[in-house]
Design a protein around this motif. Structure first.
Motif, PDB file in Angstrom:
ATOM      1  N   ASN A 112     -27.751  26.701  18.700  1.00 11.06           N
ATOM      2  CA  ASN A 112     -29.179  25.757  17.631  1.00 11.06           C
ATOM      3  C   ASN A 112     -30.193  26.794  16.834  1.00 11.06           C
ATOM      4  O   ASN A 112     -31.044  27.149  17.839  1.00 11.06           O
ATOM      5  N   GLN A 113     -30.239  26.564  15.711  1.00 14.00           N
ATOM      6  CA  GLN A 113     -31.166  27.266  14.765  1.00 14.00           C
ATOM      7  C   GLN A 113     -32.393  26.764  14.633  1.00 14.00           C
ATOM      8  O   GLN A 113     -33.065  28.152  14.819  1.00 14.00           O
ATOM      9  N   ARG A 117     -20.551  28.542   7.566  1.00 15.75           N
ATOM     10  CA  ARG A 117     -21.768  29.492   6.237  1.00 15.75           C
ATOM     11  C   ARG A 117     -23.017  27.681   6.187  1.00 15.75           C
ATOM     12  O   ARG A 117     -22.926  27.007   6.294  1.00 15.75           O
ATOM     13  N   LEU A 118     -24.129  29.283   5.835  1.00 14.92           N
ATOM     14  CA  LEU A 118     -24.851  27.877   6.269  1.00 14.92           C
ATOM     15  C   LEU A 118     -25.858  27.657   5.170  1.00 14.92           C
ATOM     16  O   LEU A 118     -26.179  28.752   4.490  1.00 14.92           O
ATOM     17  N   LEU A 175     -31.189  25.819   5.482  1.00 12.79           N
ATOM     18  CA  LEU A 175     -31.897  26.847   6.430  1.00 12.79           C
ATOM     19  C   LEU A 175     -33.637  26.077   5.623  1.00 12.79           C
ATOM     20  O   LEU A 175     -34.161  26.631   6.506  1.00 12.79           O
ATOM     21  N   GLU A 176     -33.779  25.784   4.586  1.00 12.89           N
ATOM     22  CA  GLU A 176     -35.265  25.432   4.354  1.00 12.89           C
ATOM     23  C   GLU A 176     -35.665  24.724   4.558  1.00 12.89           C
ATOM     24  O   GLU A 176     -36.930  24.895   5.074  1.00 12.89           O
ATOM     25  N   GLU A 177     -34.444  23.242   5.132  1.00 10.37           N
ATOM     26  CA  GLU A 177     -35.376  22.406   5.488  1.00 10.37           C
ATOM     27  C   GLU A 177     -35.698  23.042   7.237  1.00 10.37           C
ATOM     28  O   GLU A 177     -37.165  22.597   8.159  1.00 10.37           O
ATOM     29  N   GLN A 178     -35.190  23.890   7.488  1.00  7.95           N
ATOM     30  CA  GLN A 178     -35.338  24.384   9.126  1.00  7.95           C
ATOM     31  C   GLN A 178     -36.085  25.441   9.414  1.00  7.95           C
ATOM     32  O   GLN A 178     -37.243  25.528  10.756  1.00  7.95           O
ATOM     33  N   LEU A 179     -36.505  25.629   8.717  1.00  9.21           N
ATOM     34  CA  LEU A 179     -37.693  26.526   8.322  1.00  9.21           C
ATOM     35  C   LEU A 179     -39.080  25.915   8.620  1.00  9.21           C
ATOM     36  O   LEU A 179     -39.822  25.382   8.967  1.00  9.21           O
ATOM     37  N   LYS A 180     -38.881  24.801   7.627  1.00 10.32           N
ATOM     38  CA  LYS A 180     -39.689  24.032   7.644  1.00 10.32           C
ATOM     39  C   LYS A 180     -40.013  23.019   9.210  1.00 10.32           C
ATOM     40  O   LYS A 180     -41.137  22.990   9.504  1.00 10.32           O
ATOM     41  N   ALA A 181     -39.227  22.719   9.420  1.00  5.99           N
ATOM     42  CA  ALA A 181     -39.036  22.076  10.887  1.00  5.99           C
ATOM     43  C   ALA A 181     -39.396  22.991  11.342  1.00  5.99           C
ATOM     44  O   ALA A 181     -40.512  22.094  12.779  1.00  5.99           O
ATOM     45  N   ALA A 182     -39.682  24.547  11.655  1.00  6.21           N
ATOM     46  CA  ALA A 182     -40.123  24.863  12.836  1.00  6.21           C
ATOM     47  C   ALA A 182     -41.297  25.835  12.460  1.00  6.21           C
ATOM     48  O   ALA A 182     -41.498  26.057  13.351  1.00  6.21           O
TER      49      ALA A 182
END
Length: 220
Positions: A145-146, A182-183, A188-195
């Motif tokens: 769950n990244q 692979r990610l 990854l960019e979207e996950q960082l923003k969502a976090a």
């Protein structure tokens, strides 16, 4: 005379017979174990640790969390410059390896700077505002769950802290895991923003097999 001819016949018989072939060499499993020295040298070439550390900014007097530290490829380098390095792993045997690395490979005066810490697959075990920089190299893609994991990392950073993520480009490369595992950089960019993170830079060019993404806390 009879014995002479008998001996001669025996000698001719042995001479005519081909020599018994030598037994094949015994194969040792150790013959197929990679040379850890060569492996370290090869990774030092394509990983370009200096480029990754440059992306981290000035690490002097900083507390760094090296998550997924493995056997200490980055941790031992960071400990020579940073104030403290928390090397997080989820495997007891790797914690032992990190402790051994600290005692064997680091000069005595730098050993207190390296702290191996046992985390879990879903929790890095970092305290609130404990670190200035978080580094994840070839690690986030293995976390189930990244986005949730990134949300747990957010409060561990101090107000001016940053996170640096190095992971495999989602394309076929000589080094690295299967492309399907692979990610993707965009994901990854979207996950960082969502976090809750603010994206600072995405570098898909410096490293041959990996990208480098830097993000920090959203300024309030």
């Amino acid at each position: 005379m009879r014995y002479f001819f008998f001996g001669l016949m025996v000698m001719l018989l042995f001479t005519a017979c081909p020599p018994t072939p030598e037994a094949p060499p015994q194969l040792d499993d150790d013959m197929f174990i990679d040379d850890p020295v060569n492996e370290e040298r090869d990774r030092s070439i394509w990983q370009q640790p200096g480029a990754v550390m440059d992306a981290m900014g000035d690490i002097r007097e900083k507390v760094i969390a090296d998550i997924g530290a493995g056997k200490g490829f980055f941790a031992k380098r960071l400990a020579l410059v940073a104030d403290r390095v928390i090397a997080v792993e989820i495997n007891d045997s790797l914690i032992v390896d990190l402790e051994q690395l600290r005692e064997v490979e680091l000069p005595k005066e730098f050993r207190p700077r390296l702290e191996p810490r046992l985390g879990t697959e879903s929790d890095p075990k970092l305290e609130k505002s404990e670190v200035d920089i978080i580094l994840l190299v070839n690690t986030l893609m293995y976390i189930e769950n990244q986005e949730d994991y990134l949300k747990k990392l957010y409060p561990a950073l101090r107000s001016d802290g940053r996170i640096v993520i190095v992971d495999w480009k989602k394309r076929d490369t000589i080094e690295g895991p299967q492309k399907s595992k692979r990610l993707a950089l965009g994901t990854l960019e979207e996950q960082l923003k969502a976090a809750g993170f603010h994206l600072v830079s995405s570098d898909d060019l410096t490293l041959k097999y990996q990208y480098i993404v830097v993000a920090d806390k959203v300024r309030e």
